[in-house]
Motif scaffolding. Structure first.
Motif, PDB file in Angstrom:
ATOM      1  N   PHE A  41      -0.807   3.707  11.988  1.00  0.00           N
ATOM      2  CA  PHE A  41      -1.232   2.799  12.598  1.00  0.00           C
ATOM      3  C   PHE A  41      -1.127   1.253  11.880  1.00  0.00           C
ATOM      4  CE2 PHE A  41      -4.777   4.647  10.664  1.00  0.00           C
ATOM      5  CZ  PHE A  41      -5.427   3.505   9.810  1.00  0.00           C
ATOM      6  N   CYS A  42      -1.083   1.362  10.529  1.00  0.00           N
ATOM      7  CA  CYS A  42      -0.966   0.176   9.589  1.00  0.00           C
ATOM      8  C   CYS A  42      -0.325  -0.850   9.654  1.00  0.00           C
ATOM      9  CB  CYS A  42      -1.809   0.561   8.963  1.00  0.00           C
ATOM     10  SG  CYS A  42      -2.349  -0.632   7.143  1.00  0.00           S
ATOM     11  N   ARG A 100      -0.283   3.917   1.082  1.00  0.00           N
ATOM     12  CA  ARG A 100      -0.318   5.048   1.617  1.00  0.00           C
ATOM     13  C   ARG A 100       0.166   5.444   3.465  1.00  0.00           C
ATOM     14  NH1 ARG A 100      -3.929   8.326  -0.495  1.00  0.00           N
ATOM     15  NH2 ARG A 100      -4.905   7.298  -2.909  1.00  0.00           N
ATOM     16  N   GLY A 101       0.754   3.768   4.410  1.00  0.00           N
ATOM     17  CA  GLY A 101       1.850   4.606   4.856  1.00  0.00           C
ATOM     18  C   GLY A 101       0.862   5.148   5.845  1.00  0.00           C
ATOM     19  N   CYS A 102      -0.568   4.776   6.510  1.00  0.00           N
ATOM     20  CA  CYS A 102      -1.277   5.376   7.933  1.00  0.00           C
ATOM     21  C   CYS A 102      -0.267   4.648   8.587  1.00  0.00           C
ATOM     22  CB  CYS A 102      -2.693   4.911   7.786  1.00  0.00           C
ATOM     23  SG  CYS A 102      -3.680   5.319   6.386  1.00  0.00           S
ATOM     24  N   LEU A 130      -5.091  -3.613  -0.757  1.00  0.00           N
ATOM     25  CA  LEU A 130      -5.417  -3.280   0.037  1.00  0.00           C
ATOM     26  C   LEU A 130      -5.871  -2.075  -0.010  1.00  0.00           C
ATOM     27  CD1 LEU A 130      -1.800  -3.763   2.383  1.00  0.00           C
ATOM     28  CD2 LEU A 130      -4.031  -4.499   2.835  1.00  0.00           C
ATOM     29  N   LYS A 142      -3.661   9.608   8.231  1.00  0.00           N
ATOM     30  CA  LYS A 142      -4.743   8.873   7.332  1.00  0.00           C
ATOM     31  C   LYS A 142      -5.348   9.934   6.869  1.00  0.00           C
ATOM     32  CE  LYS A 142      -7.591   5.947   6.527  1.00  0.00           C
ATOM     33  NZ  LYS A 142      -7.453   4.581   5.733  1.00  0.00           N
ATOM     34  N   CYS A 156       0.802  -1.092  -0.068  1.00  0.00           N
ATOM     35  CA  CYS A 156       0.234   0.275   0.128  1.00  0.00           C
ATOM     36  C   CYS A 156       1.171   1.440   0.305  1.00  0.00           C
ATOM     37  CB  CYS A 156      -1.162   0.081   1.275  1.00  0.00           C
ATOM     38  SG  CYS A 156      -2.029   1.510   1.252  1.00  0.00           S
ATOM     39  N   GLY A 204       0.471  -1.843   6.265  1.00  0.00           N
ATOM     40  CA  GLY A 204       1.270  -0.909   5.132  1.00  0.00           C
ATOM     41  C   GLY A 204       2.151  -0.564   5.100  1.00  0.00           C
TER      42      GLY A 204
END
Ligand code: SF4
Ligand code: SF4
Lengths: 219, 613
Positions: free
Chosen positions: B272-273, B268-270, B311, B380, B266, B276
């Protein structure tokens, strides 16, 4: 063969044995829809929001019972496939234990089924079976359509015993009612017999044939 | 002893145990060299929905000399009968007990399945501890996301596979085959040799020492064993094996459909995830490959629905190219496409209509946090404007229900952020009543679901304390009070499960004893709330002198040795520290396609890291 309203209906006779006897009636519907899609059969779909192929079965078989005579109807949009071709294609797509035997255009309604013939292999000797069958009445408990409802019925008048074979392990062939009004499935019979014998009697059951109300083989 | 067939008639949904499903693979066991039992430590309905299992099942069975079979945790009614009659756990295809196999492999999807692994080994009459299993027993291997910190189950498993399994699993099986053939096989020699393969972690070959304060002092490899183990990735997904068929279950399962993977990772690199970070870098498949694989799967399974799996579906760069290809045959064949994790924004009007995107995506959003400040802190990138835009479209089109997902207990969260969750819900309620085109005669429903945050390894939050039960209870109460309308329905997860997840996710080897003991006292299907017994876990921790708060609620310093530091998932600690610091300043980070952050995953020189930007 005639297409009316965009489809015609084929009736498939198939057997359900071995591992396939644990496929519940509900699951069989889903399984067969996928078999027909895999087989590349030109299925007719219902209209509307949730389109699905039209598939219906005669006389639900109880879980664990094997059968040589199941019947399933489905609708096709195209009459170019021969019945032999349908059987061959379906068999290539079937999982272990399900096998198509023949196909023909469906004429009579499924609700015309009246009786079914079963063969039961019992883990008890002939004496017990004989005594059991000679009781003046054979009472079983049946679940009613209402939730949690139980009804006691006497199935003795419904039993038509065709044949009893074997001494220690007994083989019993019987015709039982199997219609929308009355159904006695072999599990009921077995429960009653276990209660009679005072111990659990094991059995395997096989459905051999379906008949209409007049006792003719259901086609 | 009753036969299996007799058991089947005494349990719920017997077709979960019988095997024989469409496309299940039968082989002659005399004609294969290696037998692999692929175990999912949960019930059939859950395990059969899992894509990774289908991939590896197909991959192994494509090899003529390997037979891979499936095994699931029995439900409680079946387990009771098995234990009563002493019937060992069997594999669905051959119905042979697991002791007849060379490998017993588990997939580690969530921490709460750990006790199920022990229970399945025990049901199979296999000793649960690696040290108690000699050459007479199968090798126990495991892979999947939880393998990124396998320490809490290190004593039970012989080999962990890190990262993607398609290549490394086969390499290990081939090594085993070769050592068996040339007579050099012993369990010890094999494990030592396997540990040389990249992506293979043999925990018994590493010794862990601890400081006085309970933190890890060092993880020391035995001689000749690599000091760090690097995860494996598939470099080219287009040419990588993908199953042409799935086993089609008889009974209803959680995801009963074909699944086509469209990319891994993914962008995005949120923060908490975990997914990711541990699946980096993003690698996409070509639309024509996805199209062919989807069509093959639908034809071989007869499935009436398939989903595009990834994802974050909307981040697939060639979606507008792919969807028309798929629609071309799927409409004709009455096959539905499902597009999970889709953003409704950004579709052309025509395609949006054709796909009925709104219906497919449902009106579901995961803002995760209630205020923009906190959403920035967790990186996010969902904005209120984006939600409002989509929701307005949906209200215009006749919708009146929206679902929002949040997490509570995120690092830096204040009571103001918690109240922000209710405020966002309220704004949507207002949006509905201010909309002149809203569906008439209907009220609006905003459902808010709120989970508890669990800090995970290999994320920028791996050093963070989880909120204590008291803190979470206060926040939950605050949220309840902040909701002032009946139009908003609140559902808040029980935090005892999250607490245990937080303990296990960042645990070390000293937790093995606790997991074994809690299983001995009866825990086995912890992922099911009706079976999860929080007090039993707490009782075991107390009896063994383990402080769960040490693992769940303690802030780690950046220089502490973490139990998983000897495992390398590509992303570097420096990068994670950078991200952690930015979180505390509520600064966002652009995603991979906007600006590379040099996270470390470029070491493979693949996918998004080498894309033209
Ligand atoms: S979008 Fe964020 S939460 Fe979703 S998979 Fe990617 S990193 Fe994780
Ligand atoms: S190296 Fe750059 S492009 Fe590659 S995964 Fe990391 S941040 Fe993304």
């Amino acid at each position: 063969m005639s297409i009316v309203n965009g489809f015609y209906t084929v009736r498939l006779v198939f057997s359900k044995t071995g591992r396939a006897r644990y496929i519940s009636h509900l699951d069989l519907n889903r399984t067969m829809a996928r078999v027909l899609r895999r087989a590349g059969i030109p299925l007719w779909y219902t209209e509307g929001f949730n389109k699905h192929p039209y598939i219906t079965f005669a006389a639900p078989l109880s879980l664990g019972c094997e059968s040589l005579c199941e019947r399933m109807d489905f609708r096709l949009t195209d009459e170019t496939l021969s019945m032999d071709e349908i059987v061959a294609r379906v068999n290539k797509a079937m999982p272990e234990g399900l096998q198509a035997i023949s196909a023909a255009e469906a004429v009579r309604k499924m609700s015309a089924v009246g009786f079914a013939k079963y063969r039961l292999q019992l883990s008890c000797d002939r004496g017990i079976v004989g005594a059991f069958l000679e009781q003046p009445s054979i009472e079983v408990e049946k679940k009613t359509k209402k939730k949690g409802g139980v009804l006691t019925v006497d199935i003795k008048p419904h039993l038509q015993i065709e044949e009893i074979k074997g001494e220690t392990a007994t083989e019993l062939t019987a015709i039982l009612p199997c219609s929308n009004e009355t159904t006695v499935n072999p599990t009921l019979l077995l429960t009653a017999r276990s209660a009679f014998a005072g111990r659990e009697i094991k059995a395997s059951s096989l459905r051999l044939e379906l008949y209409d109300i007049d006792g003719e083989i259901f086609a | 002893m009753p036969t299996l067939d007799e058991l089947f008639l005494s349990v719920q949904k017997p077709s979960r145990y019988t095997g024989g499903e469409l496309n299940s693979v039968m082989k002659d066991k005399a004609a294969v060299d290696v037998r692999f039992a692929f175990c999912f430590p949960d019930l059939y309905e859950v395990g059969m929905s899992h894509l990774g299992m289908k991939i590896l099942y197909g991959l192994f069975n494509e090899q003529p000399d390997i037979w891979c079979e499936r095994v699931f945790a029995p439900d409680t009614d079946m387990e009771a009968l098995m234990r009563e009659h002493d019937i060992p756990l069997w594999a669905l295809e051959s119905r042979d007990p697991l002791t007849a196999f060379d490998f017993v492999g588990f997939t580690l999807q969530y921490e709460m399945s750990f006790t199920a692994i022990l229970n399945m080994l025990d049901l199979a009459h296999i000793p649960v501890r690696s040290a108690d299993r000699d050459e007479r027993y199968p090798l126990v291997v495991a892979g999947g996301p939880c393998a990124c910190n396998p320490e809490p189950i290190a004593d039970f498993v012989d080999i962990f596979f890190l990262g993607e399994g398609e290549e490394v699993d086969l390499e290990v099986v081939r090594l085993y085959q070769q050592m068996k053939k040339d007579g050099s096989y012993s369990k010890a020699a094999f494990l030592h040799a396997a540990a040389q393969i990249e992506g293979v972690y043999v925990p018994a070959l590493y010794e862990v020492s601890y400081n006085e304060d309970g933190t890890v002092a060092a993880v020391t490899p035995q001689e000749g064993v690599p000091a760090t183990v690097k995860k494996r990735i598939i470099r080219d997904l287009d040419s990588c094996y993908y199953p042409k068929s799935f086993v089609v279950p008889f009974t209803d399962i959680v995801f009963d459909r074909a699944q086509s993977e469209i990319f891994r990772g993914c962008i995005r690199g949120c923060r908490f995830c975990q997914a990711g970070f541990i699946y980096r870098p993003v690698r996409e498949k070509l639309p024509e490959v996805i199209d062919r694989q989807s069509h093959d799967l639908c034809r071989s399974t007869g499935y009436e629905e398939f989903s595009l799996s990834s994802l974050s579906t909307s981040d697939y760069t060639k979606l507008e190219e792919l969807l028309p290809m798929l629609l071309e045959w799927s409409e004709r064949e009455h096959t539905n496409i499902s597009l999970p994790s889709l953003r409704v924004d950004g579709f052309s009007e025509e395609l949006a209509q054709k796909l009925n995107v709104l219906r497919r995506a449902g009106l579901t959003f995961a803002p995760e946090a209630g205020t923009q400040r906190l959403r920035d802190a967790i990186n996010k990138n969902v904005t209120e404007e984006e939600i409002f835009r989509t929701v307005t479209k949906a209200f215009n089109a006749g919708w009146s229900a929206v679902k929002l997902y949040f997490m509570m207990g995120l690092p830096t969260e204040t009571f103001e952020d918690v109240a922000g969750i209710a405020e966002l819900g309220q704004k949507l309620v207002n949006l509905f009543y201010q909309n002149p085109n809203r569906p008439k005669g209907k009220g609006v429903t905003i459902s808010i679901s709120c989970a508890c945050f669990v800090p995970k390894p290999f994320t920028p939050f791996q050093w963070e304390p989880q909120d204590t039960a008291e803190q979470l209870a206060q926040k939950q109460e605050h949220l309840r009070q902040s909701v002032t309308t009946k139009k908003i329905s609140l559902s808040m997860h029980d935090n005892t499960t999250s607490y245990l997840e937080a303990v296990l996710a960042r645990g070390d080897r000293r937790l093995c004893a606790a997991i074994e003991e809690v299983w001995r006292r009866g825990s086995k299907l912890d992922a099911w709330s009706e079976h999860f017994d929080y007090d039993r876990w707490m009782g075991v921790f107390a009896d063994l002198g383990i402080d769960p708060a040490f693992y769940a609620n303690r802030r780690r310093s950046y220089d502490e040795v973490l139990p998983w530091d000897h495992l390398d998932y590509g992303v570097t600690k420096e990068f994670l520290i950078r991200e952690s610091k930015k979180a505390h300043e509520a600064l966002t980070t652009p995603h991979c396609r906007q600006q590379c952050q040099a996270c470390g995953a470029a070491c493979w020189k693949e996918g998004v890291c080498v894309e033209h930007r």
